[in-house]
Enzyme design. Sequence first.
Site, PDB file in Angstrom:
ATOM      1  N   HIS A  80       0.785  -1.300  -0.053  1.00 32.87           N
ATOM      2  CA  HIS A  80       0.024   0.187   0.091  1.00 32.87           C
ATOM      3  C   HIS A  80       0.838   1.280  -0.030  1.00 32.87           C
ATOM      4  CE1 HIS A  80      -3.636  -2.459   0.936  1.00 32.87           C
ATOM      5  NE2 HIS A  80      -2.939  -3.170   1.560  1.00 32.87           N
ATOM      6  N   SER A 129      18.980  17.970 -16.566  1.00 25.18           N
ATOM      7  CA  SER A 129      17.839  18.799 -16.474  1.00 25.18           C
ATOM      8  C   SER A 129      18.450  19.933 -17.309  1.00 25.18           C
ATOM      9  CB  SER A 129      17.602  19.220 -15.196  1.00 25.18           C
ATOM     10  OG  SER A 129      16.709  20.546 -14.875  1.00 25.18           O
ATOM     11  N   LYS A 131      21.319  17.246 -12.199  1.00 30.89           N
ATOM     12  CA  LYS A 131      20.025  16.429 -11.834  1.00 30.89           C
ATOM     13  C   LYS A 131      20.098  14.952 -12.790  1.00 30.89           C
ATOM     14  CE  LYS A 131      15.204  16.698 -10.957  1.00 30.89           C
ATOM     15  NZ  LYS A 131      14.536  15.661 -11.791  1.00 30.89           N
ATOM     16  N   GLU A 142      10.957   6.271 -18.053  1.00 30.02           N
ATOM     17  CA  GLU A 142      10.050   6.936 -18.604  1.00 30.02           C
ATOM     18  C   GLU A 142       9.935   6.514 -20.209  1.00 30.02           C
ATOM     19  OE1 GLU A 142      11.695  10.801 -17.759  1.00 30.02           O
ATOM     20  OE2 GLU A 142      11.208  10.601 -15.780  1.00 30.02           O
TER      21      GLU A 142
END
Length: 469
Positions: A188, A318, A324, A331
């Site tokens: 969960h 980035s 980053k 993705e």
Amino acid sequence: MTRTRTETDSLGTIDIPADRYWGPQTERARALFRIGEGRLDPGVIRASGLQKWAAAEANRRLGELPDAIAEPIKAAAEEIAAGLRDADFPLPVWQTGSGTQTNMNANEVISNLANERLGQPLGARAPIHPNDHVNRGQSSNDSFPTVMHIAAVAALRARLLPGLAALHAALTDKAQDYAAIVKLGRTHMMDAVPVTLGGAFATWARQVENGVARIADAIPRLLLLPQGGTAAGTGLNRHPDFDDAFCAILAARTGEAFAPNPDKSEGMAAHDAFVELHGAMNTVAVSLTKIANDIRLMGSGPRGGLGELIVPADGLSSSIMPGKTNPTQAEALTMVCARVMGNQTTVTIAGAQGHLELNVFKPVIIQCVLESAHLLGDAASSFATHMVAKLTPNRARIADQVAKSLMLVTALNPRIGYDKAVSIAKLALAEDLTLKDAAIRLGHVTAEEFDRWVRPEEMLRPGATLAGG
């Protein structure tokens, strides 16, 4: 202006680009179906060459075509099968649903190539005719679905299954490497009892393994070919042994166990084999989405997220935040999976359009199937190489999360009961105590008992928390 030649067929005359090998039927279709920018997948074109080659050889062996006709047809078809004539197949997916225009495109290109070899100009249609000779004993209605089967099997063997095998191997390697690393489990999306990092990778590997098995289970239906059904499944206008000869020749050429579909109509009026196959690929897409998302979550951070896995720096960053590192491979993979799920809807609807003796959504079915196979195979391979193989565990972060987990209290259930264990966990959370300090304060266990009974590495198998004193 583009130079043209004028050709004549049963419908009249038409101008065709002078340097192209297609004929009147293809040129008319080019004008009629100006829909979209894309063309049929090259795998369909090359499978068409293979289908025409095998048909010519079958007709030659059966005495339906003399060597002088069959051999030039075969030579021309070889060029298509080898990918040398893709530019001569200009038609889009969005054409007649039987694939007739693409079948005629192949017939015309082969006829022109073969006649040119025999010293004839383009458009001669003699001595080799696109319908009478190249399409001998065939219909678009049985030839195009046969091409679909050939192309699908080739895509599975060349792209999808190797890509999944690479991903399975990468995940299995990590499962073995990290088998002894105890980490915090989560259900969960909340803290749960300990598991191992290797166990997470083993679960993912099993998902991929099951996906490969599901795809393999669909292949036997793809190996049954409708070739020989001609127009409506009855075999009208072909040699009685053509289907057997065709499949034997194709099987010898490809190494695949192609065989005649015992009910040709089933492979022409319905395409359940492709609905089944794409269903398996859709399941793979679901599995890969879970895997990519789990790795994305476990690699989130590096400081503000779970931070259990260190995502490899791939040189991309980035545009505004220096240094980053993003989970780009996860993705890309999940976007591929979304596309496959969309294709599943298309294939499902298209497969349901088998009205009476013919399904007329054939081109879009094979286009979706091939796109899904290629995308999944490529993305799985990329994810294996550029993500999974380069992942490393953040051992310090993993150990700290396990040590602080309140759900370690679960090990006390068999010793002191559920209600007392709950009170320990609630006190520890409310007052920011360790479980051990909370347990001792409540008097439910001694320090020695806690150390003996609450051991994360012993909470990984059945019965472990029940053993000992």
